[in-house]
Write a protein that holds these residues in place. Structure first.
Motif, PDB file in Angstrom:
ATOM      1  N   GLU A 316       2.945   5.006  10.080  1.00 27.55           N
ATOM      2  CA  GLU A 316       3.939   3.937  10.020  1.00 27.55           C
ATOM      3  C   GLU A 316       3.272   2.577   9.849  1.00 27.55           C
ATOM      4  OE1 GLU A 316       3.740   6.261  12.292  1.00 27.55           O
ATOM      5  OE2 GLU A 316       5.588   7.446  12.126  1.00 27.55           O
ATOM      6  N   ALA A 317       2.148   2.372  10.536  1.00 25.87           N
ATOM      7  CA  ALA A 317       1.459   1.084  10.440  1.00 25.87           C
ATOM      8  C   ALA A 317       0.923   0.848   9.028  1.00 25.87           C
ATOM      9  CB  ALA A 317       0.318   1.023  11.453  1.00 25.87           C
ATOM     10  N   TYR A 318       0.334   1.878   8.430  1.00 22.91           N
ATOM     11  CA  TYR A 318      -0.178   1.726   7.072  1.00 22.91           C
ATOM     12  C   TYR A 318       0.968   1.502   6.085  1.00 22.91           C
ATOM     13  CZ  TYR A 318      -4.767   3.483   8.602  1.00 22.91           C
ATOM     14  OH  TYR A 318      -5.979   3.651   9.218  1.00 22.91           O
ATOM     15  N   THR A 319       2.059   2.221   6.265  1.00 23.64           N
ATOM     16  CA  THR A 319       3.185   2.072   5.343  1.00 23.64           C
ATOM     17  C   THR A 319       3.768   0.666   5.431  1.00 23.64           C
ATOM     18  OG1 THR A 319       3.697   4.433   5.523  1.00 23.64           O
ATOM     19  CG2 THR A 319       5.432   2.996   4.689  1.00 23.64           C
ATOM     20  N   GLU A 320       3.922   0.157   6.649  1.00 22.98           N
ATOM     21  CA  GLU A 320       4.399  -1.221   6.799  1.00 22.98           C
ATOM     22  C   GLU A 320       3.452  -2.205   6.132  1.00 22.98           C
ATOM     23  OE1 GLU A 320       4.509  -4.743  10.102  1.00 22.98           O
ATOM     24  OE2 GLU A 320       5.010  -2.746  10.828  1.00 22.98           O
ATOM     25  N   ARG A 330      -3.111  -5.073   2.859  1.00 22.73           N
ATOM     26  CA  ARG A 330      -2.469  -4.286   1.800  1.00 22.73           C
ATOM     27  C   ARG A 330      -3.466  -3.327   1.166  1.00 22.73           C
ATOM     28  NH1 ARG A 330      -0.665  -9.413   0.551  1.00 22.73           N
ATOM     29  NH2 ARG A 330      -1.733  -9.521  -1.460  1.00 22.73           N
ATOM     30  N   LEU A 331      -4.689  -3.792   0.975  1.00 20.50           N
ATOM     31  CA  LEU A 331      -5.709  -2.940   0.358  1.00 20.50           C
ATOM     32  C   LEU A 331      -5.997  -1.724   1.234  1.00 20.50           C
ATOM     33  CD1 LEU A 331      -7.665  -2.737  -2.036  1.00 20.50           C
ATOM     34  CD2 LEU A 331      -9.324  -4.026  -0.673  1.00 20.50           C
ATOM     35  N   LEU A 332      -6.119  -1.941   2.530  1.00 21.75           N
ATOM     36  CA  LEU A 332      -6.345  -0.828   3.451  1.00 21.75           C
ATOM     37  C   LEU A 332      -5.163   0.136   3.422  1.00 21.75           C
ATOM     38  CD1 LEU A 332      -8.333   0.221   5.610  1.00 21.75           C
ATOM     39  CD2 LEU A 332      -7.067  -1.116   7.296  1.00 21.75           C
ATOM     40  N   ALA A 333      -3.960  -0.422   3.380  1.00 19.19           N
ATOM     41  CA  ALA A 333      -2.767   0.417   3.355  1.00 19.19           C
ATOM     42  C   ALA A 333      -2.658   1.211   2.062  1.00 19.19           C
ATOM     43  CB  ALA A 333      -1.527  -0.458   3.544  1.00 19.19           C
ATOM     44  N   VAL A 334      -3.022   0.599   0.949  1.00 21.39           N
ATOM     45  CA  VAL A 334      -2.989   1.306  -0.336  1.00 21.39           C
ATOM     46  C   VAL A 334      -3.855   2.556  -0.272  1.00 21.39           C
ATOM     47  CG1 VAL A 334      -3.834   1.160  -2.716  1.00 21.39           C
ATOM     48  CG2 VAL A 334      -2.379  -0.656  -1.797  1.00 21.39           C
ATOM     49  N   ARG A 335      -4.971   2.460   0.407  1.00 23.05           N
ATOM     50  CA  ARG A 335      -5.913   3.576   0.463  1.00 23.05           C
ATOM     51  C   ARG A 335      -5.538   4.627   1.500  1.00 23.05           C
ATOM     52  NH1 ARG A 335     -11.022  -0.624   0.085  1.00 23.05           N
ATOM     53  NH2 ARG A 335     -11.042  -0.808  -2.200  1.00 23.05           N
ATOM     54  N   ARG A 336      -4.761   4.231   2.525  1.00 23.04           N
ATOM     55  CA  ARG A 336      -4.563   5.146   3.648  1.00 23.04           C
ATOM     56  C   ARG A 336      -3.111   5.506   3.946  1.00 23.04           C
ATOM     57  NH1 ARG A 336      -8.941   3.001   8.176  1.00 23.04           N
ATOM     58  NH2 ARG A 336     -10.767   2.998   6.795  1.00 23.04           N
ATOM     59  N   GLU A 359      -7.707  -6.851  -6.989  1.00 25.84           N
ATOM     60  CA  GLU A 359      -8.314  -5.729  -6.275  1.00 25.84           C
ATOM     61  C   GLU A 359      -7.252  -4.781  -5.722  1.00 25.84           C
ATOM     62  OE1 GLU A 359     -11.826  -4.944  -2.929  1.00 25.84           O
ATOM     63  OE2 GLU A 359     -10.858  -6.904  -3.076  1.00 25.84           O
ATOM     64  N   VAL A 360      -6.151  -5.342  -5.243  1.00 27.44           N
ATOM     65  CA  VAL A 360      -5.073  -4.507  -4.717  1.00 27.44           C
ATOM     66  C   VAL A 360      -4.388  -3.760  -5.855  1.00 27.44           C
ATOM     67  CG1 VAL A 360      -2.892  -4.509  -3.440  1.00 27.44           C
ATOM     68  CG2 VAL A 360      -4.740  -6.057  -2.757  1.00 27.44           C
ATOM     69  N   ARG A 361      -4.147  -4.433  -6.967  1.00 24.84           N
ATOM     70  CA  ARG A 361      -3.520  -3.773  -8.118  1.00 24.84           C
ATOM     71  C   ARG A 361      -4.370  -2.598  -8.596  1.00 24.84           C
ATOM     72  NH1 ARG A 361      -1.216  -7.749 -12.677  1.00 24.84           N
ATOM     73  NH2 ARG A 361      -0.252  -5.755 -13.240  1.00 24.84           N
ATOM     74  N   GLU A 362      -5.676  -2.817  -8.668  1.00 25.72           N
ATOM     75  CA  GLU A 362      -6.558  -1.754  -9.144  1.00 25.72           C
ATOM     76  C   GLU A 362      -6.589  -0.588  -8.165  1.00 25.72           C
ATOM     77  OE1 GLU A 362      -9.396   0.432 -11.340  1.00 25.72           O
ATOM     78  OE2 GLU A 362      -7.852  -1.048 -11.826  1.00 25.72           O
ATOM     79  N   ALA A 363      -6.630  -0.887  -6.864  1.00 25.90           N
ATOM     80  CA  ALA A 363      -6.634   0.185  -5.869  1.00 25.90           C
ATOM     81  C   ALA A 363      -5.347   0.999  -5.941  1.00 25.90           C
ATOM     82  CB  ALA A 363      -6.816  -0.401  -4.471  1.00 25.90           C
ATOM     83  N   ALA A 364      -4.223   0.317  -6.151  1.00 24.37           N
ATOM     84  CA  ALA A 364      -2.950   1.029  -6.281  1.00 24.37           C
ATOM     85  C   ALA A 364      -2.946   1.903  -7.532  1.00 24.37           C
ATOM     86  CB  ALA A 364      -1.798   0.028  -6.319  1.00 24.37           C
ATOM     87  N   ARG A 365      -3.517   1.390  -8.614  1.00 28.94           N
ATOM     88  CA  ARG A 365      -3.586   2.177  -9.847  1.00 28.94           C
ATOM     89  C   ARG A 365      -4.417   3.436  -9.641  1.00 28.94           C
ATOM     90  NH1 ARG A 365      -6.754   3.606 -13.644  1.00 28.94           N
ATOM     91  NH2 ARG A 365      -8.538   2.500 -12.737  1.00 28.94           N
ATOM     92  N   VAL A 366      -5.574   3.271  -8.995  1.00 24.03           N
ATOM     93  CA  VAL A 366      -6.459   4.414  -8.755  1.00 24.03           C
ATOM     94  C   VAL A 366      -5.787   5.428  -7.840  1.00 24.03           C
ATOM     95  CG1 VAL A 366      -8.634   5.096  -7.672  1.00 24.03           C
ATOM     96  CG2 VAL A 366      -8.565   3.100  -9.169  1.00 24.03           C
ATOM     97  N   ARG A 367      -5.137   4.948  -6.791  1.00 19.50           N
ATOM     98  CA  ARG A 367      -4.468   5.859  -5.851  1.00 19.50           C
ATOM     99  C   ARG A 367      -3.362   6.642  -6.560  1.00 19.50           C
ATOM    100  NH1 ARG A 367      -2.476   5.941  -0.307  1.00 19.50           N
ATOM    101  NH2 ARG A 367      -1.476   7.997  -0.180  1.00 19.50           N
ATOM    102  N   LEU A 368      -2.568   5.960  -7.357  1.00 18.92           N
ATOM    103  CA  LEU A 368      -1.487   6.641  -8.068  1.00 18.92           C
ATOM    104  C   LEU A 368      -2.030   7.633  -9.091  1.00 18.92           C
ATOM    105  CD1 LEU A 368       1.090   3.776  -8.616  1.00 18.92           C
ATOM    106  CD2 LEU A 368       1.489   5.914  -7.378  1.00 18.92           C
ATOM    107  N   ALA A 369      -3.101   7.257  -9.753  1.00 17.33           N
ATOM    108  CA  ALA A 369      -3.697   8.166 -10.731  1.00 17.33           C
ATOM    109  C   ALA A 369      -4.179   9.437 -10.052  1.00 17.33           C
ATOM    110  CB  ALA A 369      -4.845   7.477 -11.459  1.00 17.33           C
ATOM    111  N   GLY A 370      -4.669   9.292  -8.825  1.00 19.97           N
ATOM    112  CA  GLY A 370      -5.164  10.449  -8.099  1.00 19.97           C
ATOM    113  C   GLY A 370      -4.067  11.380  -7.622  1.00 19.97           C
ATOM    114  N   VAL A 371      -2.922  10.812  -7.214  1.00 20.96           N
ATOM    115  CA  VAL A 371      -1.861  11.660  -6.666  1.00 20.96           C
ATOM    116  C   VAL A 371      -0.960  12.234  -7.745  1.00 20.96           C
ATOM    117  CG1 VAL A 371      -1.838  10.430  -4.478  1.00 20.96           C
ATOM    118  CG2 VAL A 371      -0.270   9.720  -6.289  1.00 20.96           C
TER     119      VAL A 371
END
Length: 373
Positions: A316-320, A330-336, A359-371
């Motif tokens: 819940e904390a990461y999602t918030e 936000r960057l930590l949450a994007v990853r976890r 940096e946040v946009r790129e992390a979100a892109r990488v995370r989405l590409a992975g899932v």
């Protein structure tokens, strides 16, 4: 002078959440945009950052204005207010213009023609444009400022009471770029500023290079009646101490909570994170800091420490935190943040938002590409 109110509303209320830039505030505001409108405008009108040099609110507030579809008129009106309020309004409008708002762009263009603070606003607008077009910044590194001096001579400078403080600070900067010098340890208690209120600049970095070698002395420093020396000792114990130092670090964190000292406990939190589940007794206290601190810059440290300790409720904390005002959170949450439809939807939002940090946009892109692969 900044127009600022220090009486933060409780963190369990919508005003308190918005003042602190918490992600839960954005979620609650979306449930009733009309009721939240005045609160959002108030967070622009008044200074709610605990430390405006590092705390961020502009992107958080710009997103609220955009996502809640709030009229821009009340923000445009704030351009005519005192300098600090004008600049907060301008920063929000700049981001909205970057997102494509013609109304925000026109308001800024009109203001820079004859507004009272037009030069400051124009400088801010031009800076944002240049940053939007520039590549992501690289981490800054500091060179040794005294490469011609050996470490022994630098230590002699630090031991000499007649050497000016600025010269000693330069010597400490040089030592912080070199191999550890254990001979610095006995000099540390003498390296406070002349007025006794703080340590010399760069002392903390020079001591940090020593790592575990400084721990025995740090245990003594931590008991000093000089706050700067006690604080340095606690930082060393948090960063390099062993499990026997946990009670000391926890006691200091508890003291900071009782005193509502919001600046600095993030260092203790990072130290506790090193111990993982062995520091589980700190979870409740760290969660209180995460929930209540108005110093949003430090919030990501509490979030990361809670995760390292294996605290309950982290999904819940990461999602918030995907909606937090601070990019590091936000960057930590994007990853976890746990996988799921709502999280994926938010990741896509962050990936595609032109106002978001690269940096946040790129992390979100990488995370989405992975899932999705």
């Amino acid at each position: 002078m900044a127009e600022r109110r220090y009486e933060y509303a409780p963190a369990s209320t919508l005003p308190g959440l918005l003042q602190r830039g918490r992600g839960l505030g954005a979620l609650m505001a979306a449930e009733d945009p009309a009721a939240a409108a005045d609160l959002v405008y108030g967070c622009i009108r008044w200074e709610w950052r605990w430390d405006r040099q590092v705390d961020d609110r502009h992107l958080y507030l710009a997103r609220l204005v955009r996502d809640l579809d709030l009229p821009l008129g009340p923000i445009v009106e704030q351009l005519a207010a005192a300098e600090d309020t004008c600049m907060r309004a301008a920063r929000v409008l700049e981001l909205l213009a970057l997102d494509g708002s013609t109304e925000a762009r026109d308001a800024l263009n009109a203001y820079v023609q004859d507004g009272e603070h037009r030069e400051l606003v124009l400088e801010s607008v031009e800076s944002m444009r240049s940053m939007a077009d520039a590549p992501a910044p690289t981490r800054r590194t500091w060179a040794d400022p005294l490469p011609e001096r050996d470490s022994a001579s630098l230590l002699a400078m630090l031991a000499d009471p007649d050497v000016p403080e600025n010269a000693k600070a330069t010597a400490l900067r040089a030592l912080s770029r070199r191999a550890p010098e254990p001979a610095l340890i006995p000099l540390v208690p003498t390296l406070g500023a002349a007025d006794g209120t703080c340590q010399l600049p760069m002392l903390g970095r020079a001591v940090d290079v020593l790592g575990e070698q400084a721990v025995p002395a740090a245990r003594e420093w931590a008991t000093s009646d000089r706050p700067w020396l006690a604080g340095l000792g606690l930082v060393v114990l948090a960063g390099h101490g062993d499990e026997s130092d946990l009670p000391t670090v926890l006691n200091e964190l508890e003291r900071a909570w009782v005193a509502q000292e919001w600046c600095g406990p993030d260092t203790l939190a990072r130290g506790l994170a090193r111990f993982g589940p062995r520091a589980a007794d700190a979870a409740s206290l760290l969660r209180r800091f995460w929930l209540w601190t108005p110093h949003s810059y430090e919030r990501s440290a509490y979030l990361e420490a809670l995760g390292a300790l294996g605290a309950a409720g982290m999904d819940e904390a990461y999602t918030e935190s995907l909606r937090d005002c601070e990019a590091n959170a936000r960057l930590l949450a994007v990853r976890r943040a746990p996988d799921g439809p709502r999280v994926r939807e938010r990741l896509a939002y962050l990936r595609d938002d032109p106002m978001e940090e690269p940096e946040v946009r790129e992390a979100a892109r990488v995370r989405l590409a992975g899932v999705t692969s």
